[in-house]
Design a protein around this motif. Sequence first.
Motif, mmCIF file in Angstrom:
data_model
loop_
_atom_site.group_PDB
_atom_site.id
_atom_site.type_symbol
_atom_site.label_atom_id
_atom_site.label_comp_id
_atom_site.label_asym_id
_atom_site.label_seq_id
_atom_site.Cartn_x
_atom_site.Cartn_y
_atom_site.Cartn_z
ATOM 1 N N ILE A 158 0.868 -1.170 0.000
ATOM 2 C CA ILE A 158 0.000 0.000 0.000
ATOM 3 C C ILE A 158 0.908 1.225 0.000
ATOM 4 N N CYS A 209 -4.349 3.800 -1.711
ATOM 5 C CA CYS A 209 -5.687 3.868 -1.123
ATOM 6 C C CYS A 209 -5.551 4.084 0.376
ATOM 7 N N PHE A 259 -8.317 -0.479 3.706
ATOM 8 C CA PHE A 259 -7.883 -1.737 3.105
ATOM 9 C C PHE A 259 -7.748 -2.820 4.175
ATOM 10 N N THR A 300 -13.193 2.748 -0.757
ATOM 11 C CA THR A 300 -12.161 1.715 -0.908
ATOM 12 C C THR A 300 -12.794 0.371 -1.268
ATOM 13 N N CYS A 301 -13.894 0.023 -0.630
ATOM 14 C CA CYS A 301 -14.570 -1.240 -0.941
ATOM 15 C C CYS A 301 -15.079 -1.251 -2.379
ATOM 16 N N LEU A 340 -12.148 -1.826 -4.702
ATOM 17 C CA LEU A 340 -11.721 -3.229 -4.675
ATOM 18 C C LEU A 340 -12.782 -4.164 -5.256
#
Length: 107
Positions: A2, A46, A51, A85-86, A89
């Motif tokens: 990250i 991110c 995360f 973020t979700c 992803l």
Amino acid sequence: MIKRPKAEDNETIYLDRKWAKEQIPHFTSVIQNVAPTEGIEITLTCNLEAFKFAVAYLEGKTDQAKADVIDERVTATNCLSFMVTCEFLQLRHLALHVMTKRFMPSF
């Protein structure tokens, strides 16, 4: 890995290849094109806390364990960042769960 704005803020997070491919759709296209004998390094920019939350949630073995992760980590202050973020992803189910459990009641 990250990536954070400052080099000293970088953190390496190791995930099992099979688990990451099965659990995080965003990684699937990268992982499926790499031979099993090769290593994979994926660099993301991110929210690190978000995360780690997503990984902890996905690692939950029971519905209660997953609910506990949300209760312990998601707040009115960070829920929007976690939802973004979700979505990035491709974990829409988790983004929607955060939205209904934390975002909507807070605003």
